[in-house]
Design an enzyme around this catalytic site. Structure first.
Site, PDB file in Angstrom:
ATOM      1  N   HIS A   2      -0.806   3.462   2.823  1.00 40.84           N
ATOM      2  CA  HIS A   2      -0.750   3.316   4.288  1.00 40.84           C
ATOM      3  C   HIS A   2      -1.753   4.255   4.945  1.00 40.84           C
ATOM      4  O   HIS A   2      -2.513   3.859   5.836  1.00 40.84           O
ATOM      5  CB  HIS A   2       0.638   3.666   4.837  1.00 40.84           C
ATOM      6  CG  HIS A   2       1.736   2.746   4.448  1.00 40.84           C
ATOM      7  ND1 HIS A   2       2.964   3.214   4.035  1.00 40.84           N
ATOM      8  CD2 HIS A   2       1.828   1.395   4.428  1.00 40.84           C
ATOM      9  CE1 HIS A   2       3.765   2.191   3.776  1.00 40.84           C
ATOM     10  NE2 HIS A   2       3.091   1.069   4.004  1.00 40.84           N
TER      11      HIS A   2
ATOM     12  N   LYS B 260      17.740  -4.775  10.020  1.00 41.69           N
ATOM     13  CA  LYS B 260      17.183  -4.539   8.683  1.00 41.69           C
ATOM     14  C   LYS B 260      17.802  -3.281   8.090  1.00 41.69           C
ATOM     15  O   LYS B 260      18.017  -2.296   8.784  1.00 41.69           O
ATOM     16  CB  LYS B 260      15.663  -4.371   8.742  1.00 41.69           C
ATOM     17  CG  LYS B 260      14.928  -5.604   9.207  1.00 41.69           C
ATOM     18  CD  LYS B 260      14.483  -6.410   8.037  1.00 41.69           C
ATOM     19  CE  LYS B 260      13.628  -7.558   8.531  1.00 41.69           C
ATOM     20  NZ  LYS B 260      12.751  -8.066   7.543  1.00 41.69           N
TER      21      LYS B 260
ATOM     22  N   SER C 294       6.180   0.404  -0.451  1.00 38.84           N
ATOM     23  CA  SER C 294       7.318   1.274  -0.149  1.00 38.84           C
ATOM     24  C   SER C 294       8.541   0.901  -0.974  1.00 38.84           C
ATOM     25  O   SER C 294       9.272   1.776  -1.446  1.00 38.84           O
ATOM     26  CB  SER C 294       7.650   1.217   1.342  1.00 38.84           C
ATOM     27  OG  SER C 294       6.597   1.770   2.101  1.00 38.84           O
TER      28      SER C 294
ATOM     29  N   ARG D 240      -3.838  -5.862  -0.700  1.00 34.56           N
ATOM     30  CA  ARG D 240      -3.781  -5.338  -2.065  1.00 34.56           C
ATOM     31  C   ARG D 240      -4.226  -6.379  -3.085  1.00 34.56           C
ATOM     32  O   ARG D 240      -4.971  -6.069  -4.002  1.00 34.56           O
ATOM     33  CB  ARG D 240      -2.361  -4.879  -2.394  1.00 34.56           C
ATOM     34  CG  ARG D 240      -1.893  -3.714  -1.546  1.00 34.56           C
ATOM     35  CD  ARG D 240      -0.435  -3.446  -1.749  1.00 34.56           C
ATOM     36  NE  ARG D 240       0.339  -4.586  -1.246  1.00 34.56           N
ATOM     37  CZ  ARG D 240       1.640  -4.633  -1.115  1.00 34.56           C
ATOM     38  NH1 ARG D 240       2.363  -3.606  -1.490  1.00 34.56           N
ATOM     39  NH2 ARG D 240       2.244  -5.685  -0.625  1.00 34.56           N
TER      40      ARG D 240
END
Length: 163
Positions: free
Chosen positions: A17, A41, A127, A90
């Site tokens: 990040h 969430k 994460s 990615r």
């Protein structure tokens, strides 16, 4: 002023990040790291905790600030005068998903999406994986800033005790 946003949940923030935020800070006059706040969430850290960690992690970038947002990212962009969304990619699968999201966002607001390839040493970071590895006792010290590691370790210990 050319203002961009780096959105995410950042639960927790990791070196991948920060690489994207740092690279965006060179490209734009101001970068807003926008933490998605969604009470439904289940996150390891609260929105406030994630914003605190990001503020500390981004302190070295003079043109970066942290903010929370709810609802549509495009509404946040319009409200903040943001012209670009910066997303790290990615793998190829990220592009497939992010392209569709970029096209939807462009249909909702006058905002462009800028794709930045993730640095090879960070291309595997997520994460969710960091939380999983740390929760199983693995060493993630080279993947997150030291102060994040301390908070991550403490939170996992709290949860394992049922606190």
């Amino acid at each position: 002023m050319r203002r961009a946003v780096c959105p995410g949940s950042f639960d927790p923030v990791h070196l991948g990040h920060l690489d994207i935020v740092g690279r965006a800070s060179v490209l734009f006059d101001e970068v807003v790291v926008a933490v998605g706040v969604n009470a439904s969430k289940n996150r390891l850290f609260t929105a406030e905790e994630r914003m605190e960690m990001l503020t500390e992690a981004c302190a070295g970038f003079g043109n970066v600030r942290v903010a929370g947002f709810t609802g549509l990212l495009t509404d946040f962009c319009t409200d903040q005068g943001i012209v670009a969304i910066v997303k790290g990619l990615r793998v190829a699968a990220d592009f497939d998903y992010e392209l569709q999201m970029a096209q939807m966002n462009a249909s909702l607001a006058p905002v462009e999406t800028v794709f930045v390839p993730t640095a090879p040493q960070h291309s595997f970071l997520a994460s969710s994986l960091i939380k999983e590895v740390a929760g199983l006792g693995g060493d993630v010290s080279g993947l997150v800033p030291g102060f994040v590691l301390e908070r991550l370790t403490a939170r996992i210990a709290e949860r394992s005790r049922g606190a």
